[in-house]
Design an enzyme around this catalytic site. Structure first.
Site, PDB file in Angstrom:
ATOM      1  N   LYS A  22      10.597 -21.381  21.912  1.00 58.19           N
ATOM      2  CA  LYS A  22      10.610 -20.143  22.699  1.00 58.19           C
ATOM      3  C   LYS A  22       9.420 -20.066  23.646  1.00 58.19           C
ATOM      4  CE  LYS A  22      10.693 -17.028  19.468  1.00 58.19           C
ATOM      5  NZ  LYS A  22      10.581 -17.928  18.282  1.00 58.19           N
ATOM      6  N   ARG A  97      13.807  -6.630  16.859  1.00 57.43           N
ATOM      7  CA  ARG A  97      13.998  -7.371  15.617  1.00 57.43           C
ATOM      8  C   ARG A  97      15.114  -6.770  14.765  1.00 57.43           C
ATOM      9  NH1 ARG A  97       9.861 -10.958  14.427  1.00 57.43           N
ATOM     10  NH2 ARG A  97       7.969 -10.734  15.662  1.00 57.43           N
ATOM     11  N   ARG A 136       4.829 -32.596  11.876  1.00 60.81           N
ATOM     12  CA  ARG A 136       3.810 -32.430  12.907  1.00 60.81           C
ATOM     13  C   ARG A 136       2.389 -32.558  12.348  1.00 60.81           C
ATOM     14  NH1 ARG A 136       5.787 -26.897  15.850  1.00 60.81           N
ATOM     15  NH2 ARG A 136       4.946 -26.073  13.875  1.00 60.81           N
ATOM     16  N   ARG A 170      -1.086 -28.267   9.747  1.00 63.18           N
ATOM     17  CA  ARG A 170      -1.105 -26.850   9.420  1.00 63.18           C
ATOM     18  C   ARG A 170      -0.567 -26.666   8.000  1.00 63.18           C
ATOM     19  NH1 ARG A 170       1.747 -23.487  14.139  1.00 63.18           N
ATOM     20  NH2 ARG A 170       1.915 -22.111  12.334  1.00 63.18           N
ATOM     21  N   ARG A 181      11.086 -19.817   6.202  1.00 58.14           N
ATOM     22  CA  ARG A 181      10.973 -19.105   7.484  1.00 58.14           C
ATOM     23  C   ARG A 181      12.302 -19.107   8.229  1.00 58.14           C
ATOM     24  NH1 ARG A 181       6.165 -22.526   9.720  1.00 58.14           N
ATOM     25  NH2 ARG A 181       6.626 -21.512  11.705  1.00 58.14           N
TER      26      ARG A 181
END
Length: 228
Positions: A22, A97, A136, A170, A181
């Site tokens: 996004k 939302r 990542r 992370r 998530r």
């Protein structure tokens, strides 16, 4: 088409789970069409810092440990939309939302004579997205990004850019967290998908394609709604 040849303001809502791109796509659209990206979180912090009437109310609510109401968020959004740099259109990221917020936003935009042009939903494959995010990592020295499968360093364990051998991940970039998530996103967003689909302005875009291919599809949507 660019911002100079745009015929109508373009007001977009950008939906998509964490990692769908996004932020990247919003930046590309702002550069190409002169749109303004609006994150309600950023707007809230700015309103509080600037001491606007709505910002003062929000500050008091937060000081009392309460959640900022939809009415306050919409008042802050309205103040921002009144600024001249939003004339070519905006990209809303992170709001609405809920279906109630969507209805209130529609009313606000219609009152302004600037309805939502399109709701772009970046569609992902959950398992592929888990692999994309969980793999990542970055160089601890220069911040260069890498991926276990898609972009490993040319020499194993050595940063291509600065030669460091120190890397970081992370804490929330792991399969279990990403799966949670994604599940939460789908649960929260499903009503919005239905809401906008019924109104005919939902534009699903496959987001697992290369960034430039996704950007091309978003650009086409902006052209269509701008000319419409």
């Amino acid at each position: 088409m660019d911002a100079e040849t745009q015929t109508h303001p373009v007001n977009l809502i950008l939906l998509g789970p964490p990692g769908a791109g996004k932020g990247t796509q919003a930046r590309m659209l702002t550069e190409a069409f002169g749109l303004v990206q609006l994150s309600t979180g950023d707007l809230l912090r700015e309103a509080v810092a600037q001491g606007t009437p709505a910002g003062k109310v929000a500050k008091q609510v937060m000081a009392e440990g309460q959640l900022v109401s939809d009415e306050i968020v919409l008042a802050i959004l309205k103040d921002r939309l009144d600024q001249p740099d939003t004339g070519k259109g905006v990209i809303l990221d992170g709001f609405p939302r809920t279906e109630g917020q969507a209805e209130a936003l529609d009313a606000l935009m219609l009152d302004r004579g600037a309805p939502i042009s399109a709701v772009i939903s970046l569609e992902v494959d959950d398992e592929a997205m888990i692999g994309r995010i969980a793999g990542r990592y970055t160089c601890a020295e220069c911040g260069e990004g890498y991926h276990d499968d898609n972009k490993p360093p040319a020499s194993e364990g050595v940063c291509d850019k600065c030669g460091s051998t120190q890397f970081t991940r992370r804490p929330d970039d792991n399969a279990e967290t990403v799966r949670t998530r994604l599940g939460a996103y789908h649960m929260q967003t499903a009503p919005l998908i239905d809401y906008y689909a019924l109104r005919g302005n939902l534009k699903p875009v496959p987001a697992m394609a290369p960034i430039d291919d996704v950007a091309e599809k978003l650009t086409q949507i902006v052209k269509e709604v701008s000319d419409g």
